[in-house]
Design a protein around this motif. Structure first.
Motif, PDB file in Angstrom:
ATOM      1  N   THR A  53       0.855  -1.185   0.000  1.00 41.37           N
ATOM      2  CA  THR A  53       0.000   0.000   0.000  1.00 41.37           C
ATOM      3  C   THR A  53       0.895   1.240   0.000  1.00 41.37           C
ATOM      4  O   THR A  53       2.089   1.142   0.294  1.00 41.37           O
ATOM      5  CB  THR A  53      -0.905   0.008   1.248  1.00 41.37           C
ATOM      6  OG1 THR A  53      -0.071   0.113   2.408  1.00 41.37           O
ATOM      7  CG2 THR A  53      -1.769  -1.238   1.328  1.00 41.37           C
ATOM      8  N   PRO A  54       0.347   2.420  -0.301  1.00 41.12           N
ATOM      9  CA  PRO A  54       1.170   3.639  -0.259  1.00 41.12           C
ATOM     10  C   PRO A  54       1.801   3.879   1.121  1.00 41.12           C
ATOM     11  O   PRO A  54       2.936   4.341   1.215  1.00 41.12           O
ATOM     12  CB  PRO A  54       0.177   4.749  -0.607  1.00 41.12           C
ATOM     13  CG  PRO A  54      -0.875   4.079  -1.416  1.00 41.12           C
ATOM     14  CD  PRO A  54      -0.979   2.690  -0.872  1.00 41.12           C
ATOM     15  N   GLU A  55       1.072   3.543   2.179  1.00 42.04           N
ATOM     16  CA  GLU A  55       1.608   3.704   3.528  1.00 42.04           C
ATOM     17  C   GLU A  55       2.794   2.759   3.754  1.00 42.04           C
ATOM     18  O   GLU A  55       3.799   3.142   4.352  1.00 42.04           O
ATOM     19  CB  GLU A  55       0.496   3.437   4.546  1.00 42.04           C
ATOM     20  CG  GLU A  55       0.829   3.914   5.933  1.00 42.04           C
ATOM     21  CD  GLU A  55      -0.365   3.789   6.861  1.00 42.04           C
ATOM     22  OE1 GLU A  55      -1.090   2.780   6.775  1.00 42.04           O
ATOM     23  OE2 GLU A  55      -0.545   4.705   7.675  1.00 42.04           O
ATOM     24  N   GLN A  56       2.675   1.527   3.245  1.00 39.47           N
ATOM     25  CA  GLN A  56       3.774   0.574   3.363  1.00 39.47           C
ATOM     26  C   GLN A  56       4.961   1.003   2.504  1.00 39.47           C
ATOM     27  O   GLN A  56       6.113   0.789   2.884  1.00 39.47           O
ATOM     28  CB  GLN A  56       3.312  -0.824   2.969  1.00 39.47           C
ATOM     29  CG  GLN A  56       2.402  -1.477   3.973  1.00 39.47           C
ATOM     30  CD  GLN A  56       1.861  -2.797   3.478  1.00 39.47           C
ATOM     31  OE1 GLN A  56       1.551  -2.951   2.291  1.00 39.47           O
ATOM     32  NE2 GLN A  56       1.733  -3.754   4.382  1.00 39.47           N
ATOM     33  N   MET A  57       4.700   1.610   1.361  1.00 45.27           N
ATOM     34  CA  MET A  57       5.786   2.095   0.496  1.00 45.27           C
ATOM     35  C   MET A  57       6.639   3.130   1.236  1.00 45.27           C
ATOM     36  O   MET A  57       7.866   3.118   1.139  1.00 45.27           O
ATOM     37  CB  MET A  57       5.222   2.706  -0.795  1.00 45.27           C
ATOM     38  CG  MET A  57       4.609   1.703  -1.743  1.00 45.27           C
ATOM     39  SD  MET A  57       5.832   0.668  -2.530  1.00 45.27           S
ATOM     40  CE  MET A  57       6.491   1.802  -3.710  1.00 45.27           C
ATOM     41  N   LYS A  58       5.969   4.037   1.977  1.00 45.44           N
ATOM     42  CA  LYS A  58       6.703   5.027   2.759  1.00 45.44           C
ATOM     43  C   LYS A  58       7.563   4.353   3.826  1.00 45.44           C
ATOM     44  O   LYS A  58       8.709   4.738   4.037  1.00 45.44           O
ATOM     45  CB  LYS A  58       5.721   5.996   3.442  1.00 45.44           C
ATOM     46  CG  LYS A  58       5.138   7.040   2.556  1.00 45.44           C
ATOM     47  CD  LYS A  58       4.408   8.054   3.419  1.00 45.44           C
ATOM     48  CE  LYS A  58       3.030   8.278   2.848  1.00 45.44           C
ATOM     49  NZ  LYS A  58       2.206   9.120   3.709  1.00 45.44           N
ATOM     50  N   LEU A  59       6.992   3.354   4.484  1.00 43.33           N
ATOM     51  CA  LEU A  59       7.718   2.629   5.519  1.00 43.33           C
ATOM     52  C   LEU A  59       8.931   1.911   4.935  1.00 43.33           C
ATOM     53  O   LEU A  59      10.036   1.987   5.480  1.00 43.33           O
ATOM     54  CB  LEU A  59       6.785   1.630   6.204  1.00 43.33           C
ATOM     55  CG  LEU A  59       7.382   0.802   7.327  1.00 43.33           C
ATOM     56  CD1 LEU A  59       7.734   1.685   8.520  1.00 43.33           C
ATOM     57  CD2 LEU A  59       6.417  -0.287   7.746  1.00 43.33           C
ATOM     58  N   PHE A 106      -1.121  -4.979  12.873  1.00 42.17           N
ATOM     59  CA  PHE A 106      -2.327  -4.431  13.486  1.00 42.17           C
ATOM     60  C   PHE A 106      -2.493  -2.929  13.267  1.00 42.17           C
ATOM     61  O   PHE A 106      -3.569  -2.396  13.525  1.00 42.17           O
ATOM     62  CB  PHE A 106      -2.362  -4.757  14.985  1.00 42.17           C
ATOM     63  CG  PHE A 106      -2.789  -6.168  15.268  1.00 42.17           C
ATOM     64  CD1 PHE A 106      -4.101  -6.462  15.574  1.00 42.17           C
ATOM     65  CD2 PHE A 106      -1.881  -7.215  15.201  1.00 42.17           C
ATOM     66  CE1 PHE A 106      -4.511  -7.765  15.822  1.00 42.17           C
ATOM     67  CE2 PHE A 106      -2.265  -8.526  15.451  1.00 42.17           C
ATOM     68  CZ  PHE A 106      -3.590  -8.802  15.758  1.00 42.17           C
ATOM     69  N   THR A 107      -1.457  -2.227  12.768  1.00 41.49           N
ATOM     70  CA  THR A 107      -1.592  -0.787  12.542  1.00 41.49           C
ATOM     71  C   THR A 107      -1.500  -0.396  11.068  1.00 41.49           C
ATOM     72  O   THR A 107      -2.274   0.429  10.610  1.00 41.49           O
ATOM     73  CB  THR A 107      -0.530   0.000  13.327  1.00 41.49           C
ATOM     74  OG1 THR A 107       0.777  -0.429  12.929  1.00 41.49           O
ATOM     75  CG2 THR A 107      -0.701  -0.174  14.817  1.00 41.49           C
ATOM     76  N   ILE A 108      -0.583  -0.993  10.326  1.00 45.41           N
ATOM     77  CA  ILE A 108      -0.370  -0.584   8.935  1.00 45.41           C
ATOM     78  C   ILE A 108      -0.992  -1.563   7.956  1.00 45.41           C
ATOM     79  O   ILE A 108      -1.748  -1.177   7.071  1.00 45.41           O
ATOM     80  CB  ILE A 108       1.136  -0.397   8.647  1.00 45.41           C
ATOM     81  CG1 ILE A 108       1.679   0.746   9.498  1.00 45.41           C
ATOM     82  CG2 ILE A 108       1.385  -0.128   7.175  1.00 45.41           C
ATOM     83  CD1 ILE A 108       3.160   0.935   9.432  1.00 45.41           C
ATOM     84  N   ASP A 109      -0.690  -2.840   8.090  1.00 42.44           N
ATOM     85  CA  ASP A 109      -1.145  -3.844   7.120  1.00 42.44           C
ATOM     86  C   ASP A 109      -2.632  -4.139   7.261  1.00 42.44           C
ATOM     87  O   ASP A 109      -3.376  -4.102   6.293  1.00 42.44           O
ATOM     88  CB  ASP A 109      -0.325  -5.126   7.282  1.00 42.44           C
ATOM     89  CG  ASP A 109      -0.587  -6.128   6.180  1.00 42.44           C
ATOM     90  OD1 ASP A 109      -1.152  -5.744   5.144  1.00 42.44           O
ATOM     91  OD2 ASP A 109      -0.223  -7.298   6.357  1.00 42.44           O
ATOM     92  N   LYS A 110      -3.080  -4.457   8.438  1.00 38.50           N
ATOM     93  CA  LYS A 110      -4.482  -4.720   8.780  1.00 38.50           C
ATOM     94  C   LYS A 110      -5.152  -5.828   7.973  1.00 38.50           C
ATOM     95  O   LYS A 110      -6.363  -5.838   7.810  1.00 38.50           O
ATOM     96  CB  LYS A 110      -5.311  -3.442   8.697  1.00 38.50           C
ATOM     97  CG  LYS A 110      -4.876  -2.394   9.683  1.00 38.50           C
ATOM     98  CD  LYS A 110      -5.715  -1.156   9.596  1.00 38.50           C
ATOM     99  CE  LYS A 110      -5.169  -0.126  10.565  1.00 38.50           C
ATOM    100  NZ  LYS A 110      -5.786   1.162  10.415  1.00 38.50           N
ATOM    101  N   SER A 111      -4.375  -6.774   7.439  1.00 31.47           N
ATOM    102  CA  SER A 111      -4.991  -7.915   6.763  1.00 31.47           C
ATOM    103  C   SER A 111      -5.331  -8.959   7.820  1.00 31.47           C
ATOM    104  O   SER A 111      -4.561  -9.201   8.750  1.00 31.47           O
ATOM    105  CB  SER A 111      -4.055  -8.507   5.708  1.00 31.47           C
ATOM    106  OG  SER A 111      -3.005  -9.213   6.319  1.00 31.47           O
ATOM    107  N   THR A 112      -6.484  -9.572   7.670  1.00 33.96           N
ATOM    108  CA  THR A 112      -6.917 -10.547   8.680  1.00 33.96           C
ATOM    109  C   THR A 112      -5.987 -11.756   8.713  1.00 33.96           C
ATOM    110  O   THR A 112      -5.721 -12.302   9.783  1.00 33.96           O
ATOM    111  CB  THR A 112      -8.363 -10.996   8.414  1.00 33.96           C
ATOM    112  OG1 THR A 112      -8.474 -11.461   7.072  1.00 33.96           O
ATOM    113  CG2 THR A 112      -9.331  -9.855   8.633  1.00 33.96           C
TER     114      THR A 112
END
Length: 124
Positions: free
Chosen positions: A34-40, A90-96
């Motif tokens: 995701t874009p948030e993960q790309m930044k990380l 639990f904060t960034i990925d949030k996949s079950t």
């Protein structure tokens, strides 16, 4: 119970060894971030020594976790990595799926820490 604990420890250790080796060899495909993960991940790349360190800790911790004699040390070494995985899922990925797998792995790690609590008494 001893056989079950060994099998669980073996699988847990092998998962971390595999994850650590992947940090060096990049043989497992990664899902589209995701874009948030790309930044990380971009931030992780800025700190060039971080991923090799995490990979080395995962490999060493996984190897130690497999063997009964060193399992207590392996569980403590892997704990900070496991906390990072839990926080990420639990904060960034949030996949079950990620939450379920990391939750089970975290519980296994805690179980081994509690199971070996006698070995930690000299530290505190």
């Amino acid at each position: 119970m001893k056989i079950i604990k060994f099998i669980i420890s073996l699988l847990f250790g092998l998962m971390f060894i595999n994850a650590g080796l992947n940090k060096f060899l990049n043989y497992m495909p990664m899902p589209k971030p995701t874009p948030e993960q790309m930044k990380l991940f971009a931030a992780f790349e800025e700190i060039s020594w971080l991923m090799p360190l995490v990979g080395a800790v995962e490999i060493v911790g996984g190897l130690l976790f497999i063997f009964q004699k060193t399992r207590a040390l392996g569980a403590i070494i892997i704990l900070p990595i496991m906390v990072g995985i839990i926080l990420h899922n639990f904060t960034i990925d949030k996949s079950t799926t990620g939450m379920a797998i990391s939750g089970v792995l975290f519980l296994i790690n805690l179980w081994m820490i509690i199971d070996n609590s006698e070995k930690y008494k000299a530290l505190v």
